[in-house]
Design a protein around this motif. Structure first.
Motif, PDB file in Angstrom:
ATOM      1  N   HIS A  39       0.804  -1.221   0.000  1.00  0.00           N
ATOM      2  CA  HIS A  39       0.000   0.000   0.000  1.00  0.00           C
ATOM      3  C   HIS A  39       0.838   1.273   0.000  1.00  0.00           C
ATOM      4  CE1 HIS A  39      -4.029  -1.794   0.492  1.00  0.00           C
ATOM      5  NE2 HIS A  39      -3.370  -2.747   1.132  1.00  0.00           N
ATOM      6  N   PHE A  40       1.889   1.314  -0.829  1.00  0.00           N
ATOM      7  CA  PHE A  40       2.624   2.561  -0.979  1.00  0.00           C
ATOM      8  C   PHE A  40       1.802   3.532  -1.826  1.00  0.00           C
ATOM      9  CE2 PHE A  40       6.452  -0.011   0.061  1.00  0.00           C
ATOM     10  CZ  PHE A  40       6.866   0.762   1.138  1.00  0.00           C
ATOM     11  N   GLY A  41       2.243   4.789  -1.846  1.00  0.00           N
ATOM     12  CA  GLY A  41       1.480   5.835  -2.504  1.00  0.00           C
ATOM     13  C   GLY A  41       1.612   5.817  -4.015  1.00  0.00           C
ATOM     14  N   ARG A  42       1.091   6.903  -4.629  1.00  0.00           N
ATOM     15  CA  ARG A  42       1.015   6.971  -6.080  1.00  0.00           C
ATOM     16  C   ARG A  42       2.384   6.905  -6.745  1.00  0.00           C
ATOM     17  NH1 ARG A  42      -0.414  12.727  -7.927  1.00  0.00           N
ATOM     18  NH2 ARG A  42       1.726  12.893  -7.163  1.00  0.00           N
TER      19      ARG A  42
ATOM     20  N   ARG B 218      -1.092  -0.251   9.520  1.00  0.00           N
ATOM     21  CA  ARG B 218      -2.530  -0.046   9.547  1.00  0.00           C
ATOM     22  C   ARG B 218      -3.209  -0.654   8.316  1.00  0.00           C
ATOM     23  NH1 ARG B 218      -1.126   4.714  12.252  1.00  0.00           N
ATOM     24  NH2 ARG B 218      -0.661   5.796  10.308  1.00  0.00           N
ATOM     25  N   CYS B 219      -2.518  -0.587   7.163  1.00  0.00           N
ATOM     26  CA  CYS B 219      -3.088  -1.172   5.945  1.00  0.00           C
ATOM     27  C   CYS B 219      -3.101  -2.697   5.995  1.00  0.00           C
ATOM     28  CB  CYS B 219      -2.293  -0.707   4.722  1.00  0.00           C
ATOM     29  SG  CYS B 219      -2.501   1.038   4.308  1.00  0.00           S
ATOM     30  N   LEU B 220      -2.145  -3.292   6.702  1.00  0.00           N
ATOM     31  CA  LEU B 220      -1.968  -4.747   6.639  1.00  0.00           C
ATOM     32  C   LEU B 220      -2.757  -5.500   7.696  1.00  0.00           C
ATOM     33  CD1 LEU B 220       1.873  -4.988   5.957  1.00  0.00           C
ATOM     34  CD2 LEU B 220       0.021  -5.295   4.343  1.00  0.00           C
ATOM     35  N   ILE B 221      -2.805  -4.980   8.921  1.00  0.00           N
ATOM     36  CA  ILE B 221      -3.359  -5.786  10.008  1.00  0.00           C
ATOM     37  C   ILE B 221      -4.858  -5.610  10.170  1.00  0.00           C
ATOM     38  CG2 ILE B 221      -1.177  -5.728  11.257  1.00  0.00           C
ATOM     39  CD1 ILE B 221      -2.411  -3.731  13.151  1.00  0.00           C
ATOM     40  N   GLY B 222      -5.411  -4.489   9.662  1.00  0.00           N
ATOM     41  CA  GLY B 222      -6.846  -4.279   9.814  1.00  0.00           C
ATOM     42  C   GLY B 222      -7.236  -4.214  11.275  1.00  0.00           C
TER      43      GLY B 222
ATOM     44  N   LEU C 192      -2.777   1.777  16.013  1.00  0.00           N
ATOM     45  CA  LEU C 192      -2.843   1.170  14.675  1.00  0.00           C
ATOM     46  C   LEU C 192      -4.252   1.186  14.092  1.00  0.00           C
ATOM     47  CD1 LEU C 192      -0.466  -1.887  15.131  1.00  0.00           C
ATOM     48  CD2 LEU C 192       0.043   0.348  14.146  1.00  0.00           C
ATOM     49  N   LEU C 193      -5.189   1.854  14.748  1.00  0.00           N
ATOM     50  CA  LEU C 193      -6.524   1.941  14.196  1.00  0.00           C
ATOM     51  C   LEU C 193      -6.572   2.981  13.080  1.00  0.00           C
ATOM     52  CD1 LEU C 193      -8.816   1.693  17.351  1.00  0.00           C
ATOM     53  CD2 LEU C 193      -8.085  -0.113  15.796  1.00  0.00           C
ATOM     54  N   ALA C 194      -7.645   2.968  12.296  1.00  0.00           N
ATOM     55  CA  ALA C 194      -7.802   3.932  11.221  1.00  0.00           C
ATOM     56  C   ALA C 194      -7.784   5.345  11.790  1.00  0.00           C
ATOM     57  CB  ALA C 194      -9.105   3.682  10.469  1.00  0.00           C
TER      58      ALA C 194
ATOM     59  N   LYS D  46      -5.490   6.815 -10.597  1.00  0.00           N
ATOM     60  CA  LYS D  46      -6.923   6.592 -10.422  1.00  0.00           C
ATOM     61  C   LYS D  46      -7.190   5.402  -9.509  1.00  0.00           C
ATOM     62  CE  LYS D  46     -11.162   5.664 -13.060  1.00  0.00           C
ATOM     63  NZ  LYS D  46     -11.728   5.436 -14.417  1.00  0.00           N
ATOM     64  N   ILE D  47      -6.430   4.325  -9.706  1.00  0.00           N
ATOM     65  CA  ILE D  47      -6.630   3.116  -8.904  1.00  0.00           C
ATOM     66  C   ILE D  47      -6.215   3.360  -7.456  1.00  0.00           C
ATOM     67  CG2 ILE D  47      -5.835   0.746  -8.567  1.00  0.00           C
ATOM     68  CD1 ILE D  47      -5.726   0.477 -11.604  1.00  0.00           C
ATOM     69  N   ILE D  48      -5.086   4.040  -7.242  1.00  0.00           N
ATOM     70  CA  ILE D  48      -4.633   4.323  -5.878  1.00  0.00           C
ATOM     71  C   ILE D  48      -5.667   5.186  -5.149  1.00  0.00           C
ATOM     72  CG2 ILE D  48      -2.846   5.434  -4.488  1.00  0.00           C
ATOM     73  CD1 ILE D  48      -1.996   2.840  -5.866  1.00  0.00           C
ATOM     74  N   GLY D  49      -6.285   6.123  -5.880  1.00  0.00           N
ATOM     75  CA  GLY D  49      -7.299   6.962  -5.267  1.00  0.00           C
ATOM     76  C   GLY D  49      -8.545   6.198  -4.859  1.00  0.00           C
ATOM     77  N   GLN D  50      -8.732   4.990  -5.388  1.00  0.00           N
ATOM     78  CA  GLN D  50      -9.901   4.173  -5.054  1.00  0.00           C
ATOM     79  C   GLN D  50      -9.605   3.130  -3.980  1.00  0.00           C
ATOM     80  OE1 GLN D  50     -10.871   2.508  -8.865  1.00  0.00           O
ATOM     81  NE2 GLN D  50     -11.901   4.362  -9.618  1.00  0.00           N
ATOM     82  N   CYS D  51      -8.378   3.103  -3.474  1.00  0.00           N
ATOM     83  CA  CYS D  51      -8.003   2.089  -2.473  1.00  0.00           C
ATOM     84  C   CYS D  51      -8.627   2.464  -1.127  1.00  0.00           C
ATOM     85  CB  CYS D  51      -6.486   1.989  -2.353  1.00  0.00           C
ATOM     86  SG  CYS D  51      -5.953   0.745  -1.140  1.00  0.00           S
ATOM     87  N   ARG D  52      -9.585   1.702  -0.693  1.00  0.00           N
ATOM     88  CA  ARG D  52     -10.297   2.009   0.551  1.00  0.00           C
ATOM     89  C   ARG D  52      -9.385   1.892   1.758  1.00  0.00           C
ATOM     90  NH1 ARG D  52     -13.274  -0.631   4.518  1.00  0.00           N
ATOM     91  NH2 ARG D  52     -15.072   0.553   5.307  1.00  0.00           N
ATOM     92  N   GLN D  53      -8.492   0.904   1.733  1.00  0.00           N
ATOM     93  CA  GLN D  53      -7.597   0.701   2.879  1.00  0.00           C
ATOM     94  C   GLN D  53      -6.682   1.902   3.080  1.00  0.00           C
ATOM     95  OE1 GLN D  53      -8.100  -2.092   4.663  1.00  0.00           O
ATOM     96  NE2 GLN D  53      -6.743  -1.278   6.224  1.00  0.00           N
ATOM     97  N   CYS D  54      -6.191   2.486   1.987  1.00  0.00           N
ATOM     98  CA  CYS D  54      -5.323   3.671   2.101  1.00  0.00           C
ATOM     99  C   CYS D  54      -6.106   4.864   2.641  1.00  0.00           C
ATOM    100  CB  CYS D  54      -4.726   4.014   0.731  1.00  0.00           C
ATOM    101  SG  CYS D  54      -3.469   2.849   0.159  1.00  0.00           S
ATOM    102  N   GLN D  55      -7.358   5.009   2.214  1.00  0.00           N
ATOM    103  CA  GLN D  55      -8.164   6.122   2.695  1.00  0.00           C
ATOM    104  C   GLN D  55      -8.404   6.027   4.194  1.00  0.00           C
ATOM    105  OE1 GLN D  55      -8.951   8.622   0.668  1.00  0.00           O
ATOM    106  NE2 GLN D  55      -7.964   7.559  -1.018  1.00  0.00           N
ATOM    107  N   LEU D  56      -8.565   4.812   4.699  1.00  0.00           N
ATOM    108  CA  LEU D  56      -8.825   4.633   6.125  1.00  0.00           C
ATOM    109  C   LEU D  56      -7.571   4.796   6.976  1.00  0.00           C
ATOM    110  CD1 LEU D  56     -11.218   1.541   6.111  1.00  0.00           C
ATOM    111  CD2 LEU D  56     -11.815   3.889   6.674  1.00  0.00           C
TER     112      LEU D  56
END
Length: 370
Positions: free
Chosen positions: A75-78, A245-249, A367-369, A100-110
């Protein structure tokens, strides 16, 4: 044992009808030409230089998601995702599609957040070779794992930007931290010349100062409430927090098992300052990754003599030193345009605002969102 990646053979059927590559593919196939505008045809696959051309199919999205969130990428950036995809693949709208795809990554947004810097930018002196000048810091407030770890000791080489993430406990004293450092860092790279750190009680202890004085290592401490002094490690801490945070949820107590993957992903990603990955700076080549299993995009490493390799590493380190100098100068020029410098005299009264994140007791939110 053998490996075979299936599904890519369908690309050969899509080239002719692809709006991006149809014309050049037809020209190469019908006129039996070797090269057309740097495009070549090899075993039915179209390459631009040494990059595999991907027609306008769902394979493009698959490759971007694989590099961004699958395999050993985390989950690295653009910009880093674009550089990773461009390393092996090509299509005309690659940068736009990745963004465009990175901007749609829900895990990165959280999981990720933004920050703002203040004050004029003052870079530290640039080192000349790997693992002689390092910086270190702790990430605290993590959920306690089964092995009783609740902190991470982050050690960063200020030259190559390579980082090591070492699990530890916040109750560990200076002698325990020193043992971890010798077991994991000194055994690989030897003793450093200087260590930049904050004024943590472990780093300010008599044992820590005496140990490194006897070893001939110079300790450099940041000013209180000025984390930008040790900005290199602070940036790595932020990147590591985003990765975890992206990996462990929601499984916060499993972060220890993710650290090796996070360390590999970070050290194998392109660094903005040096223009290549920390792994390549230290070792002289890039490691193999899942996408390197593709037969049409793999490259055999050239066997060179020890003298040639040593010369290559020497020239590489000189080039990295120049790039860091140029990057610092460019970044300082751009950063100082939006900052201002204020001088204070002894005796002046100032107001200091220190923001502390306060959470209800009993809840670990490191480590929470965000």
């Amino acid at each position: 044992m053998s490996t075979k990646v299936i599904g890519f053979e369908k690309l050969q059927e899509e080239y002719e009808s692809c709006p991006d590559f149809g014309e050049v593919y037809t020209t190469l196939k019908t006129e039996h030409l070797q090269v057309v505008d740097d495009f070549i045809l090899r075993d039915g696959y179209l390459f631009k230089a040494n990059k595999l051309c991907i027609p306008r199919t769902s394979v493009r999205d698959f490759l971007v998601w694989e590099v961004h969130a699958g395999g050993l990428s985390r989950h690295f950036g653009r910009d880093k995702t674009i550089e990773e995809v461009e390393r092996q693949f090509y299509w005309p709208s690659l940068k736009r599609d990745v963004a465009k795809i990175i901007g749609q990554c829900r895990q990165c947004q959280l999981a990720k957040h933004c920050k703002q810097n203040t004050g004029l930018y003052t870079p530290l002196p640039v080192p000349y070779c790997p693992w002689e000048d390092i910086s270190m810091d702790f990430i605290l407030g993590l959920p306690r794992t089964l092995r009783k770890f609740d902190s991470i000791l982050v050690v960063v080489d200020r030259f190559s930007k390579m980082a090591h993430f070492l699990p530890c406990s916040k109750t560990s004293d200076a002698s325990k931290v020193a043992k971890i450092f010798f077991d994991e860092i000194v055994k690989l790279y030897g003793l450093p010349k200087s260590i930049v750190s904050d004024r943590d009680v472990k780093f300010m202890s008599y044992f820590w100062k005496t140990l490194w004085h006897m070893m001939g290592t110079k300790l450099k401490f940041s000013t209180a409430y000025h984390p930008q002094t040790d900005g290199q490690t602070e940036v790595v801490n932020r990147s590591l927090g985003n990765l975890l945070r992206c990996l462990i949820g929601e499984n916060g107590k499993t972060w220890e098992s993710i650290l090796p993957i996070a360390q590999f992903a970070y050290n194998n990603s392109i660094n903005r300052s040096i223009g290549m990955s920390p792994f390549e700076v230290v070792h002289g080549y890039t490691p193999r990754r899942p996408l390197d299993l593709l037969p049409m995009s793999s490259h055999d490493r050239v066997s060179v003599s020890a003298v040639e390799f040593a010369s290559h590493m020497h020239e590489l380190h000189k080039e990295i030193n120049k790039r860091i100098h140029a990057s610092n100068l460019k970044y300082k020029t751009q950063a100082d345009l939006h900052r201002h410098h204020v001088d204070f005299d002894v005796g002046d009264y100032v107001m200091i605002h220190i923001r502390l994140e306060r959470y209800p007791s009993g809840i670990v939110k490191k480590l929470l969102a965000r």
